[in-house]
Scaffold this active site. Structure first.
Site, PDB file in Angstrom:
ATOM      1  N   ILE A  10       0.830  -1.203   0.000  1.00 47.50           N
ATOM      2  CA  ILE A  10       0.000   0.000   0.000  1.00 47.50           C
ATOM      3  C   ILE A  10       0.866   1.255   0.000  1.00 47.50           C
ATOM      4  O   ILE A  10       1.835   1.357   0.758  1.00 47.50           O
ATOM      5  CB  ILE A  10      -0.925   0.015   1.236  1.00 47.50           C
ATOM      6  CG1 ILE A  10      -1.812  -1.242   1.278  1.00 47.50           C
ATOM      7  CG2 ILE A  10      -1.775   1.280   1.273  1.00 47.50           C
ATOM      8  CD1 ILE A  10      -2.737  -1.379   0.098  1.00 47.50           C
ATOM      9  N   GLY A  31      14.017  -7.313   8.413  1.00 44.37           N
ATOM     10  CA  GLY A  31      13.999  -5.859   8.356  1.00 44.37           C
ATOM     11  C   GLY A  31      12.738  -5.225   8.913  1.00 44.37           C
ATOM     12  O   GLY A  31      11.726  -5.886   9.147  1.00 44.37           O
ATOM     13  N   ALA A  32      12.819  -3.921   9.117  1.00 45.03           N
ATOM     14  CA  ALA A  32      11.682  -3.109   9.551  1.00 45.03           C
ATOM     15  C   ALA A  32      11.198  -2.263   8.382  1.00 45.03           C
ATOM     16  O   ALA A  32      11.838  -2.201   7.336  1.00 45.03           O
ATOM     17  CB  ALA A  32      12.095  -2.222  10.724  1.00 45.03           C
ATOM     18  N   SER A  74      10.703  -4.383  16.981  1.00 40.05           N
ATOM     19  CA  SER A  74      10.233  -3.996  18.311  1.00 40.05           C
ATOM     20  C   SER A  74      10.850  -4.881  19.385  1.00 40.05           C
ATOM     21  O   SER A  74      11.365  -5.968  19.105  1.00 40.05           O
ATOM     22  CB  SER A  74       8.708  -4.105  18.373  1.00 40.05           C
ATOM     23  OG  SER A  74       8.314  -5.470  18.309  1.00 40.05           O
ATOM     24  N   CYS A 112      13.696   4.446  15.384  1.00 35.87           N
ATOM     25  CA  CYS A 112      13.854   3.779  16.683  1.00 35.87           C
ATOM     26  C   CYS A 112      14.693   4.585  17.665  1.00 35.87           C
ATOM     27  O   CYS A 112      14.489   4.507  18.878  1.00 35.87           O
ATOM     28  CB  CYS A 112      14.472   2.402  16.481  1.00 35.87           C
ATOM     29  SG  CYS A 112      16.019   2.424  15.550  1.00 35.87           S
ATOM     30  N   LYS A 157      20.492  -2.323  27.360  1.00 32.61           N
ATOM     31  CA  LYS A 157      19.276  -2.795  28.034  1.00 32.61           C
ATOM     32  C   LYS A 157      18.316  -3.459  27.036  1.00 32.61           C
ATOM     33  O   LYS A 157      18.734  -4.304  26.242  1.00 32.61           O
ATOM     34  CB  LYS A 157      18.618  -1.642  28.805  1.00 32.61           C
ATOM     35  CG  LYS A 157      19.523  -1.078  29.904  1.00 32.61           C
ATOM     36  CD  LYS A 157      18.798  -0.115  30.830  1.00 32.61           C
ATOM     37  CE  LYS A 157      18.637   1.259  30.280  1.00 32.61           C
ATOM     38  NZ  LYS A 157      18.136   2.235  31.262  1.00 32.61           N
ATOM     39  N   GLY A 214      18.587  -3.653  22.662  1.00 37.79           N
ATOM     40  CA  GLY A 214      19.286  -4.482  21.704  1.00 37.79           C
ATOM     41  C   GLY A 214      20.551  -5.133  22.188  1.00 37.79           C
ATOM     42  O   GLY A 214      21.028  -4.895  23.307  1.00 37.79           O
ATOM     43  N   GLU A 249      25.240  -2.634  14.659  1.00 41.37           N
ATOM     44  CA  GLU A 249      25.282  -2.441  13.212  1.00 41.37           C
ATOM     45  C   GLU A 249      26.407  -1.454  12.926  1.00 41.37           C
ATOM     46  O   GLU A 249      26.716  -0.587  13.746  1.00 41.37           O
ATOM     47  CB  GLU A 249      23.964  -1.841  12.705  1.00 41.37           C
ATOM     48  CG  GLU A 249      22.703  -2.548  13.173  1.00 41.37           C
ATOM     49  CD  GLU A 249      22.206  -3.601  12.209  1.00 41.37           C
ATOM     50  OE1 GLU A 249      23.040  -4.155  11.468  1.00 41.37           O
ATOM     51  OE2 GLU A 249      21.001  -3.872  12.218  1.00 41.37           O
TER      52      GLU A 249
END
Length: 487
Positions: free
Chosen positions: A27, A149-150, A228, A283, A454, A457, A461
């Site tokens: 979409i 992926g996000a 998330s 994020c 914490k 993660g 990266e």
């Protein structure tokens, strides 16, 4: 407006289709128009991806690092040559303003490929002298790595994960978000054009069940997720059962601290970048903006003035500064947080509604929103909203704000604005967060590691550190004399 790819998946150097999979519609968020229809990966598609990766990985790992790097750097050149085309595709897929995608998406992907392609030949093991004998270490590939992926930075995330993995000699299987499946296929084509051997970068589409199948596959050596915290916990638990390597780049509720000696305009600009860029869907956003009591009123007054000038509208108009959220569900979620903020006593300084935009009445737009008089216990100050909602909190002294900034389950990022660099370094040194800025916010050059503490993660990266997360160390002891044995 259509953007239908040749097929849903890219496996073994070619587009592949299997219409038996569930079709996730693609979409365009600005109009709610379906621009493509793809099919979720079936078990057969998934097995084909692993077969292709397994076949290609050994020879790839055996190449000289400089040869692998050359292909990555060529891929970077191709992405830059096609940046406008790729940026338009990313705008269609995500709804982000073209003004943003031209500089932050395929461009960042190219930066990562160029960086890792350039440094891999110098990423070596150690030599240890042991009094005549010696030992050395080797950095070796893990095997087949999986990336999930996000939807906020699709092609950037695909490259940030695959570039260090491929540089180290691994094969890679990437599953984009079902909301934004298109640009990963374009990256696969760029790799192919650059000369990457078939089977080393594969794209499979699908929902969470496909991701779970990849995580649990017996040939998966490592999983890298951007997503998330709840998803990260679930995937890490699955990977942990088989002791697989993981990198988790998860959510945040990051503090941005503005002292009373800060350059006001720069601090406000940083706060806006840290809350409204990509319509707040970042994020690392500094959504808890702590402002010293001496400048609070001036800060909010000027912040509101600048926020009201943000141009919302057609993402393809390069004058547009903010596009829609990714979906109707995400818009409704953000609106529910705004409602909760008002109900809990925060002062709505500006925004908070759905703008009326001619020609885009079905889009998932929302006004950039600023709340004042926010307290630490309010829901909007505790939970990740993932939308353009800024919470402004007041503080009085340094020790107080450090304690309050750290009072969170998250630890992805933090920022400090101050004219006193000594104080800036001291405060950042006390903040429990993995990615920090002094007098800036949300700048993420690929040369430095990115990741959190914490619940935000594990692993990193980018930067040289990322190569360590896509490799394993072999220690070799070499005896130069006779074996001294009591037997």
């Amino acid at each position: 407006m259509k953007a239908q790819p040749k097929a849903s998946h890219f496996i073994g150097g070619a587009f592949v289709e299997d219409k038996a999979g569930k079709p996730p519609p693609v979409i365009y968020p600005a109009t709610d128009e379906e621009i493509a229809s793809l099919y979720s990966a079936t078990p057969g598609i998934i097995e084909a991806a692993y077969a292709a990766a397994l076949k290609a990985q050994g020879e790839w790992a055996a190449l000289k690092p400089v040869e692998r790097g050359r292909i990555l750097r060529r891929t970077a050149e191709i992405l830059r040559e096609k940046n406008r085309k790729l940026s338009k595709l990313e705008t269609l897929d995500t709804g982000k303003a073209l003004q943003e995608t031209l500089v932050a998406d395929a461009a960042s992907a190219a930066d990562a490929l160029e960086f890792f392609g350039g440094i891999i030949s110098g990423f070596n093991g150690e030599f240890v002298e042991l009094g005549g004998s010696f030992a050395y270490t080797r950095r070796e590939a893990l095997g087949i790595c999986v990336g999930i992926g996000a939807w906020n930075y699709p092609i950037q995330i695909a490259a940030w994960k695959s570039a260090p993995a491929l540089a180290m000699g691994n094969a890679f299987i990437f599953k984009p978000s079902e909301n934004t499946p298109l640009s990963a296929l374009a990256l696969a084509e760029a790799y192919k054009e650059a000369g990457l051997p078939d089977g080393l970068f594969n794209v499979v589409q699908g929902y969470g069940d496909v991701g779970a199948a990849l995580v649990n596959h017996r040939l998966t050596a490592k999983v890298s997720l951007t997503g998330s915290v709840p998803t990260g916990r679930r995937i890490m638990a699955q990977a942990g059962e088989q002791l697989k390597h993981v990198t988790m780049e998860l959510g945040g509720k990051s503090p941005l601290i503005v002292f009373d000696d800060a350059d006001l305009e720069s601090a406000i600009g940083g706060a806006m970048l840290g809350n409204f860029y990509s319509t707040g869907q970042v994020c690392s956003n500094g959504t808890r903006v702590f402002v010293h009591k001496n400048i609070r009123e001036r800060f909010i007054e000027r912040l509101v003035e600048r926020t009201r000038k943000i141009r919302i509208g057609d993402p393809f108009d390069e004058a547009t500064q903010m596009g829609p959220l990714i979906s109707a569900a995400q818009r409704d979620k953000v609106l529910s947080y705004i409602k909760k903020g008002k109900a809990e006593g925060a002062t709505l300084a500006c925004g908070g509604g759905v703008p009326k935009l001619q020609g885009f009445d079905k889009g998932f737009f929302i006004e950039p929103t600023v709340f004042a008089d926010v307290t630490d216990t309010m829901t909007i100050a505790r939970e990740e909203i993932f939308g353009p909602v800024m919470s402004v909190l007041e503080f009085s002294d340094e020790d107080e704000v450090i304690a309050r900034a750290n009072d969170s389950e998250f630890g992805l990022a933090a920022g400090v604005f101050t004219a006193d660099l000594s104080r800036g370094h001291h405060v950042i040194g006390q903040i429990k967060a993995g990615t920090c800025w002094i007098n800036a916010y949300n700048l993420t050059p690929v040369e430095v590691p990115f990741g959190g503490y914490k619940q935000s993660g594990i692993g990193r990266e980018n930067g040289i550190a990322a190569l360590a997360h896509y490799s394993q160390i072999k220690t070799v002891y070499v005896e130069m004399g006779k074996v001294d044995s009591p037997y």
